[in-house]
Design a protein around this motif. Structure first.
Motif, PDB file in Angstrom:
ATOM      1  N   ALA A 213      11.030 -17.350 -45.819  1.00 56.67           N
ATOM      2  CA  ALA A 213      11.146 -17.131 -44.489  1.00 56.67           C
ATOM      3  C   ALA A 213      10.229 -18.015 -43.570  1.00 56.67           C
ATOM      4  O   ALA A 213       9.226 -17.688 -42.815  1.00 56.67           O
ATOM      5  N   VAL A 214      10.257 -19.309 -44.110  1.00 53.92           N
ATOM      6  CA  VAL A 214       9.415 -20.198 -43.132  1.00 53.92           C
ATOM      7  C   VAL A 214      10.382 -20.762 -42.040  1.00 53.92           C
ATOM      8  O   VAL A 214      11.635 -20.482 -42.271  1.00 53.92           O
ATOM      9  N   SER A 215       9.933 -21.188 -41.096  1.00 57.81           N
ATOM     10  CA  SER A 215      10.412 -21.783 -39.894  1.00 57.81           C
ATOM     11  C   SER A 215       9.874 -23.131 -39.400  1.00 57.81           C
ATOM     12  O   SER A 215       8.721 -23.343 -39.707  1.00 57.81           O
ATOM     13  N   GLN A 216      10.768 -23.807 -38.972  1.00 56.95           N
ATOM     14  CA  GLN A 216      10.487 -25.063 -38.376  1.00 56.95           C
ATOM     15  C   GLN A 216       9.356 -25.165 -37.262  1.00 56.95           C
ATOM     16  O   GLN A 216       9.419 -23.992 -36.378  1.00 56.95           O
ATOM     17  N   GLY A 217       8.555 -25.830 -37.302  1.00 53.92           N
ATOM     18  CA  GLY A 217       7.193 -25.676 -36.289  1.00 53.92           C
ATOM     19  C   GLY A 217       6.158 -24.868 -36.935  1.00 53.92           C
ATOM     20  O   GLY A 217       5.068 -24.779 -36.212  1.00 53.92           O
TER      21      GLY A 217
END
Length: 718
Positions: A42-46
């Motif tokens: 569950a990682v996200s860009q930014g």
């Protein structure tokens, strides 16, 4: 290990099933982004991440950081929080709502969302429904991270986090904290010791009932993994006391509670001081096999109108084979018994009998079904009989999604006769499901060599059936003239009898033989010899393909002459191409699948060749007998190099050439039936590399039947 902190500039690849990620991390120090790879739920860009890992060098993409662990560094200032929320990972938050939240709560915005979501309704534009949506989205996004952080704190690899989250959802950490031993039962790959480590870190008492139950089940499962179907009460009591520091009285009480709960069965026999403790499923399988065999044998068999002359003529006409009197007798007996066992060593005509039985039953208009325990054994059976043969799982219609067999007593197999080849490899569970699916009017023929290694799974089924004498058994002893000319066959029979094989020392020359011994007492020299045999000497003299025709079989995984080290040496010599990240696999590597994967239709022991490695999409493909199967990089834990494999993994297969390292360092696993099994895997060439002392150790160690099993007594009525 190094630690880097930066923000995720781009996610190149993300697998939603297991959360394997390839991404670009921009650090404050470096202008050029760093490639990071690993399990990152569950990682996200930014997002800003602090990553702990190791550098690896990829031949094409250069230096990459392999992630061991990571944590999300939440922004602290209002401006940073605004950018973070505007990245769009939380459903229900657009630019206007983000601006309103920051205006109201400033640098406390994230704290409010996580800990006081009811206060979100104080912001203009956010009602109860919207507030719940924001709160739920935040919780889902961070649930996996909570699991991962919890596992890291307890020293457990984060690769389990995806499995745990899939099983338990958002409440995973609470579930584990309340009953850490539950995950050992519910989730594949997480054993007792991982659960116990979490429990001890949480400060749970060592005599907590849940721990005692888990200890008991763990001990039984250890015995089952060694092939036993039960363990004695006294063994459990002593192990719980000595290893896990649990009083015997408390262990006794726990065992009785597990019996009441339907998880265990304790069976006490007359005169025995201690009872036999079974897992309920194994008890049902063992008693079920005995009951089913007795029921099948009680059904009268109809008289089949065919005489000896007709049998002889039909086999001669169809197969151009003249049966021996021993084979003819067995074939006739097949027609007058509900179930029989055919056993014998190499060269005694078991395959010829299978072909002849097929021919006679076809003449009688009977439907016959051929099967074997593994895909490799089934393919080999099909090749030698020129008839369709399948795995036992396939004929029983195993449903990988539900984990059940479609064929059973209510929906039996449609066959007049079923022949099971390599029956010594069938464990107690599989035999139970097979017998349940055989109709009462079907003939069962079990064919196998009881002197080979027993099944990988629990039980000693074929040997127990033979020893009980309940089913008519025919042991073929006559070695046919064409087989007598084979030094492989003759040496296999010498080993079977506990005699030293005829060890030719004048190794590979211009007048090649089938069987050789090369004396090498040091493991490093044995490895060098094996590499030279595979790369130069065997291909030159015998014209065998160095990868596809030659198979190295070793007793164990560890040590210089174990599979791990031999595979590295052979890969380097036979296929030194550019490897993918981590240097584990190359294109054209010979690989083995390690466990049954019914979804991919690839099974434990299947050997294939890597045809492609797609680093950009983190996938590789393997060719299994002309069928291409794709794997995500995260799934490659199911694969291993197969230039060298264990003798156990070779069962049911034959190879043109076999090389067997046999060293005194393999002492723990040197057994007569292991050496015999290894030799009988070679069709045209067998080379032993090692010491005479190691061969002697194996010959003297004749313990093939030391498995705890109650099947023989149940069948014989003892």
């Amino acid at each position: 290990m190094i630690t880097l902190q930066g923000h995720l500039e781009r996610i190149t690849y993300y697998n939603e099933e297991n959360h394997y990620t390839v991404a670009r991390l921009k650090t404050n120090k470096d202008q050029t982004p760093v490639t990071v790879t690993g399990f990152m739920p569950a990682v996200s860009q930014g997002e800003t991440l602090k990553i702990r890992g190791r550098w690896e060098t990829h031949p094409k993409y250069g230096r990459q950081l392999k992630v061991e662990s990571f944590e999300v560094v939440l922004p602290a200032s209002a401006d940073e929080i605004k950018k973070y929320l505007e990245s769009g990972f939380i459903n229900g938050i657009g630019p206007k709502i983000v601006a309103a939240l920051i205006s109201r709560y400033k640098d406390r915005t994230l704290e409010i969302i996580e800990k006081n979501p009811e206060k979100l309704t104080d912001v203009k534009g956010i009602g109860k429904v919207k507030a719940a949506q924001i709160s739920n989205s935040w919780r889902e996004h961070h649930a996996l991270r909570d699991i991962m952080r919890f596992l890291q704190e307890n020293g457990i690899t984060t690769s389990y986090s995806a499995k745990i989250f899939k099983e338990y959802g958002d409440d995973a950490v609470n579930i584990i904290q309340n009953d850490p031993y539950r995950i050992a039962c519910d989730i594949s790959g997480i054993g007792f010791y991982i659960s116990d480590r979490i429990a001890q870190n949480l400060g749970l008492p060592k005599d907590k009932p849940e721990r005692i139950n888990a200890c008991i089940i763990h001990i039984i499962e250890q015995f089952v993994a060694q092939g036993h179907t039960f363990i004695y009460e006294e063994q459990i009591l002593k192990r719980c006391e000595n290893i896990f520091k649990i009083e015997q009285s408390k262990t006794k009480d726990a065992m009785l509670n597990l019996v009441d709960a339907g998880e265990l069965v304790i069976e006490k026999t007359a005169g025995a001081e201690t009872g036999a403790v079974y897992l309920k499923s194994l008890y049902e399988a063992e008693t079920g096999i005995a009951d089913r065999i007795k029921a099948v044998l009680s059904v009268p068999i109809p008289s089949l109108r065919i005489d000896t002359q007709q049998i002889t003529q039909e086999v001669l006409r169809k197969l151009a084979i003249k049966l021996s009197s021993e084979q003819l007798n067995v074939l006739q007996e097949c027609l007058s018994h509900r179930a029989i066992v055919i056993t014998g060593g190499p060269g005694t005509g078991k395959t010829t009998l299978i072909r002849s039985i097929n021919t006679v039953f076809e003449l009688l208009g009977k439907k016959i079904m051929l099967a074997a325990p593994t895909g490799r054994a089934a393919r080999r059976l099909s090749e030698v009989t020129s008839r369709e043969a399948n795995t036992i799982h396939k004929i029983l219609g195993y449903n990988f999604k539900d984990g059940f067999f479609n064929k059973n007593q209510d929906n039996p197999l449609d066959a007049d006769a079923i022949i099971i080849d390599e029956a010594s490899m069938v464990d107690i569970y599989l035999m139970f499901y097979l017998l349940k699916a055989i109709s009462m009017h079907c003939l069962l023929i079990l064919v196998g060599d009881t002197f080979q290694l027993p099944s990988v799974g629990p039980g000693n089924v074929l040997a127990d059936i033979i020893n009980s004498k309940i089913i008519k058994t025919f042991e073929l002893k006559k070695i046919f003239r064409q087989a007598q000319g084979s030094t492989i066959v003759m040496n296999a029979h010498r080993v079977r009898a506990g005699k030293m094989p005829d060890l030719k020392k004048d190794c590979i020359s211009e007048n090649p033989s089938e069987f050789y011994f090369i004396e090498q007492n040091k493991p490093d020299r044995a490895v060098e010899t094996i590499v030279e045999l595979c790369t130069k000497r065997i291909p030159k003299v015998f014209n065998f393909d160095c990868v596809n025709d030659i198979q190295v079989l070793t007793p164990m995984h560890k040590g210089e002459a174990g599979t791990a080290n031999l595979n590295k040496a052979l890969q380097k010599a036979l296929n030194p191409g550019s490897a993918r990240k981590g240097g584990r696999f190359n294109i054209e590597d010979k690989v083995m699948h390690l466990k049954n994967n019914y979804q991919k239709e690839v099974f434990n022991g299947d050997i294939g060749t890597i045809t492609s490695i797609d680093t950009a999409n983190s996938r590789l493909s393997v060719d299994y007998y002309g069928r291409i199967v794709a794997y995500d990089f995260a799934e490659t834990e199911e694969l291993s190099l197969a230039y060298a494999i264990t003798v156990h993994k070779s069962q049911g297969s034959e190879y043109p050439a076999v090389i067997v390292p046999i060293m005194t360092q393999h002492f723990a696993l040197l057994q007569r039936n292991l050496l015999y099994t290894a030799i009988t895997r070679g069709k045209k060439l067998v080379i032993l590399v090692g010491s005479k002392k190691a061969i002697n150790i194996a010959l003297k160690n004749d313990r093939p039947g030391n498995r705890l099993s109650g099947l023989e007594n149940r069948l014989s009525g003892a």
